[in-house]
Design a protein around this motif. Structure first.
Motif, short mmCIF file in Angstrom:
data_model
loop_
_atom_site.label_atom_id
_atom_site.label_comp_id
_atom_site.label_asym_id
_atom_site.label_seq_id
_atom_site.Cartn_x
_atom_site.Cartn_y
_atom_site.Cartn_z
N TYR A 18 45.75 125.87 68.04
CA TYR A 18 46.29 124.53 67.85
C TYR A 18 46.10 123.73 69.13
N GLY A 19 45.88 122.44 68.97
CA GLY A 19 45.88 121.53 70.10
C GLY A 19 44.54 121.13 70.61
N GLY A 20 44.56 120.78 71.86
CA GLY A 20 43.41 120.24 72.55
C GLY A 20 43.91 119.06 73.38
N GLY A 21 43.12 118.58 74.26
CA GLY A 21 43.52 117.44 75.07
C GLY A 21 44.34 117.86 76.26
N GLU A 22 45.23 116.98 76.69
CA GLU A 22 46.00 117.17 77.93
C GLU A 22 47.01 118.30 77.86
N GLY A 24 46.82 121.05 76.20
CA GLY A 24 46.19 122.35 76.15
C GLY A 24 45.92 122.86 74.75
N VAL A 25 45.58 124.13 74.71
CA VAL A 25 45.26 124.83 73.46
C VAL A 25 46.19 126.04 73.36
N LEU A 26 46.85 126.16 72.24
CA LEU A 26 47.80 127.24 72.02
C LEU A 26 47.27 128.14 70.90
N GLU A 27 47.18 129.43 71.20
CA GLU A 27 46.75 130.41 70.20
C GLU A 27 47.96 131.20 69.75
N LEU A 28 48.22 131.19 68.43
CA LEU A 28 49.41 131.84 67.87
C LEU A 28 49.02 132.97 66.93
N ARG A 29 49.80 134.04 66.98
CA ARG A 29 49.62 135.23 66.15
C ARG A 29 49.96 134.88 64.69
N THR A 71 46.27 127.65 77.01
CA THR A 71 45.34 127.16 78.02
C THR A 71 45.67 125.70 78.32
N ILE A 72 46.03 125.43 79.57
CA ILE A 72 46.34 124.07 80.02
C ILE A 72 45.44 123.75 81.19
N ASN A 73 44.74 122.62 81.11
CA ASN A 73 43.80 122.21 82.17
C ASN A 73 42.80 123.32 82.48
N ASP A 74 42.28 123.95 81.46
CA ASP A 74 41.29 125.02 81.58
C ASP A 74 41.80 126.26 82.32
N GLU A 93 56.47 116.77 77.30
CA GLU A 93 55.30 116.59 76.44
C GLU A 93 54.73 117.94 75.99
N GLU A 94 54.67 118.90 76.91
CA GLU A 94 54.15 120.23 76.57
C GLU A 94 55.08 120.94 75.59
N ARG A 95 56.38 120.81 75.79
CA ARG A 95 57.34 121.43 74.87
C ARG A 95 57.25 120.81 73.47
N ALA A 96 57.07 119.50 73.43
CA ALA A 96 56.91 118.83 72.13
C ALA A 96 55.66 119.33 71.42
N PHE A 97 54.58 119.51 72.17
CA PHE A 97 53.35 120.05 71.61
C PHE A 97 53.58 121.45 71.04
N VAL A 98 54.29 122.31 71.79
CA VAL A 98 54.56 123.68 71.34
C VAL A 98 55.41 123.66 70.07
N ARG A 99 56.45 122.82 70.04
CA ARG A 99 57.30 122.73 68.84
C ARG A 99 56.48 122.30 67.62
N THR A 100 55.62 121.31 67.80
CA THR A 100 54.79 120.83 66.70
C THR A 100 53.84 121.92 66.22
N ALA A 101 53.22 122.63 67.16
CA ALA A 101 52.30 123.71 66.80
C ALA A 101 53.05 124.83 66.07
#
Length: 116
Positions: A18-22, A24-29, A71-74, A93-101
């Protein structure tokens, strides 16, 4: 049988990215044991905590159990301890991204579970 032979037959849970951009990218089991599902429901509906505290703990619980890499900022972060430490010092912002994912992931892979 040797240790190497036993490890070959070990199943790996599928993952989703999930994600991309600022943020990061989150990989979930993509799998969760029945015991973990029960623990999650207990955390989410903990009567000994305020509703908001239970909600925050439930998000952290899911992240701890489902996150494979973030992965955040590579810069990739993996391993349960390192991921949890990174989550705890995440920006709003990062926490909001994680909650959404997590919500999207639960809806797709675990429709029987309530989203936080």
């Amino acid at each position: 049988m040797g240790k190497r032979n036993r490890q070959r037959g070990k199943l790996k849970a599928p993952t989703s990215t999930y994600g991309g951009g600022e943020v990061g990218v989150l990989e979930l089991r993509g799998s969760m044991t029945p015991a973990t599902r029960q623990q999650y429901n207990a955390v989410l509906h903990d009567l000994g905590r305020q509703t908001e505290d239970s909600w925050h703990r439930a998000v952290e619980f899911l992240f701890e159990r489902l996150a494979v890499t973030w992965t955040i900022n590579d810069v990739p972060t993996s391993g349960q301890k390192q991921l949890l430490m990174r989550f705890r010092m995440a920006t709003q912002e990062e926490r909001a991204f994680v909650r959404t994912a997590l919500r999207e992931h639960l809806t797709e892979h675990f429709p029987d579970l309530e989203t936080p």
